[in-house]
Design an enzyme around this catalytic site. Structure first.
Site, mmCIF file in Angstrom:
data_model
loop_
_atom_site.group_PDB
_atom_site.id
_atom_site.type_symbol
_atom_site.label_atom_id
_atom_site.label_comp_id
_atom_site.label_asym_id
_atom_site.label_seq_id
_atom_site.Cartn_x
_atom_site.Cartn_y
_atom_site.Cartn_z
ATOM 1 N N HIS A 1 -38.716 -25.304 7.327
ATOM 2 C CA HIS A 1 -37.401 -24.909 6.803
ATOM 3 C C HIS A 1 -36.327 -25.034 7.879
ATOM 4 O O HIS A 1 -35.148 -25.265 7.564
ATOM 5 C CB HIS A 1 -37.458 -23.478 6.281
ATOM 6 C CG HIS A 1 -36.412 -23.177 5.240
ATOM 7 N ND1 HIS A 1 -35.081 -23.514 5.383
ATOM 8 C CD2 HIS A 1 -36.505 -22.572 4.026
ATOM 9 C CE1 HIS A 1 -34.401 -23.119 4.329
ATOM 10 N NE2 HIS A 1 -35.246 -22.552 3.482
ATOM 11 N N ASP B 1 -34.998 -41.601 -7.579
ATOM 12 C CA ASP B 1 -35.583 -42.745 -8.302
ATOM 13 C C ASP B 1 -36.035 -43.804 -7.303
ATOM 14 O O ASP B 1 -35.225 -44.514 -6.723
ATOM 15 C CB ASP B 1 -34.552 -43.304 -9.278
ATOM 16 C CG ASP B 1 -35.080 -44.474 -10.092
ATOM 17 O OD1 ASP B 1 -36.271 -44.830 -9.947
ATOM 18 O OD2 ASP B 1 -34.292 -45.039 -10.874
#
Length: 431
Positions: free
Chosen positions: A167, A374
């Site tokens: 993180h 995508d």
């Protein structure tokens, strides 16, 4: 069926891209140093054969990943944690040495079962999650990679792309930006068109000076955090949990908003985020009452992106963490630029207090649409935020693929608790 590793490699940025780079951690990053890795899985419908996958898809993914790292060098770097020193931690990229771990695998598991919304054994998803290499100890510091990747083929059915990151590398805005950049470059077959379309808006800003924060906060935080050495991450197995997805359609969200406004007519508006998370939290607490009679204070907490709320604002494409953990005074604090960082020197103490409470958190946001990444295979069929398995407890939240304007909620709970939650969730929308 077991997953077979086909290749394990390290993907560097292209040669000659840059000299060594050190990115210091700010006071926004330091509190996340000992937080568990964020683990996400994207499942794609892509029915290709194993030979085609190995000869075409995997090489293209490696090439596009390398090109993406050209613009996201910290992703290929290591977290450096100084030992017995006043020096502060940093993410270090070393030209010719730094690279991202990428695992290529094949699975015979049931793809359609994995992407379902019904309750599924949480343990099975870890076959597709990459493992971050263990912490190593040098003479003056500890070192650990900040990112690992894994791509798994389900022959003739689909592909899963798994991500694991520390993180402290960056928040969802930053990491999702990297993933979407990799996907776009892979789809386009190079980074030329990507640069043309995104040069001014999406390329990451690494300059820490764009954050105007009270002097010395990073030093205050580091004096506390440095007392705890880094530990290698591990999977929380067995989880003794199941995972399930719940859909709130646009009509459901509108009904919840109308209900809130009817009970609180003084409110000018209520967001989809607020009504969704509030409803899920309410169902969660009620489900607990059915399986556990403990009367314990419940705390709701989430991390707010405050890039636009700081004075002066931080650019949207700043790469790193720029979050504030919110548990109360949400509207007054977050929407007031003079108040948003007030009392920041007490954040670590506040976080430690929250650890002693029973908290419910939120991972993800519809604002950062990871499923839209995508790679040339279309929008992801399913997003699973696996890291919520290690928390007590959190929900994941993202846009719904199949319901325009709707939201998907991911839950990870013991089986009996999930059954109670599911019944309450469904019943609560019947009004």
């Amino acid at each position: 069926m077991a997953t077979t590793i086909l290749e394990a490699c390290r993907v560097p940025a292209p040669p000659g891209v840059a000299a060594d780079l050190s990115v210091p951690l700010t006071f926004f990053d330091i509190p996340w140093l000992h937080f568990h890795p964020i683990r996400r899985l994207l499942f794609y419908d892509y029915p290709c054969s194993k030979p085609y996958f190995l000869e075409t898809v995997a090489p293209k993914l490696k090439e596009s990943l390398s090109l993406t790292l050209r613009h996201y060098l910290p992703v290929a770097g290591d977290l450096i944690l100084p030992l017995n020193s006043e020096k502060k931690p940093e993410i270090r990229y070393v030209a010719g040495d730094s690279a991202v771990s990428l695992t290529i695998a094949e699975s015979g598991s049931d793809f359609d079962h994995l992407i379902g919304n019904h309750a599924r054994d949480a343990d099975q998803f870890y076959e597709f999650v990459p493992e971050i290499d263990p912490v190593t100890v040098e003479s003056e510091y500890q070192r650990v990679p900040v990112m690992a990747l894994k791509v798994t083929l389900f022959s003739g059915r689909g592909v899963c792309v798994g991500f694991a990151n520390l993180h402290c590398l960056g928040d969802a805005s930053s990491v999702v930006g990297f993933i979407q950049a990799w996907a776009s470059i892979n789809k386009l077959g190079g980074d030329e068109e990507f640069l043309t379309n995104h040069a001014d808006s999406s390329l990451p800003i690494l300059d820490r000076s764009v954050i105007n924060y009270p002097l010395g906060l990073d030093t205050i935080f580091w004096k506390v955090i440095r007392k705890v050495p880094l530990k290698s991450s591990s999977f929380p197995l067995p989880t003794n949990r199941v995972r399930a997805t719940y859909i709130l359609r646009q009509a459901d969200i509108k009904k919840l908003k109308d209900l809130v406004l009817a009970k609180k007519p003084g409110l000018l508006q209520v967001s989809s985020f607020v009504v969704t998370t509030s409803y899920v939290w309410t169902c969660f607490v009620k489900s607990e009452e059915q399986v556990d009679d403990d009367d314990v204070l419940e705390l709701f907490i989430f991390a707010a992106d405050i890039r636009a709320r700081i004075d002066p604002p931080v650019p949207a494409n700043y790469f790193g963490n720029c979050l504030e953990a919110i548990a109360d005074q949400i509207k007054n604090r977050v929407n007031n630029k003079e108040e948003v960082l007030k009392g920041a020197e007490n954040w670590l103490a506040d976080i430690n207090k929250m650890k002693a409470m029973r908290a419910f958190g939120v991972s993800g946001s519809p604002k950062f649409d990871l499923s839209s990444a995508d790679f040339g295979w279309g929008r992801a069929r399913k997003l699973e935020v696996v890291s919520i398995d290690g928390e007590k407890h959190s929900m994941s939240l993202c846009k719904s693929r199949d319901s325009e304007g709707g939201l998907e909620v991911g839950m990870s709970l013991p089986k009996a608790r999930m059954e109670a939650f599911a019944a309450i969730f469904e019943e609560g929308l019947r009004f």
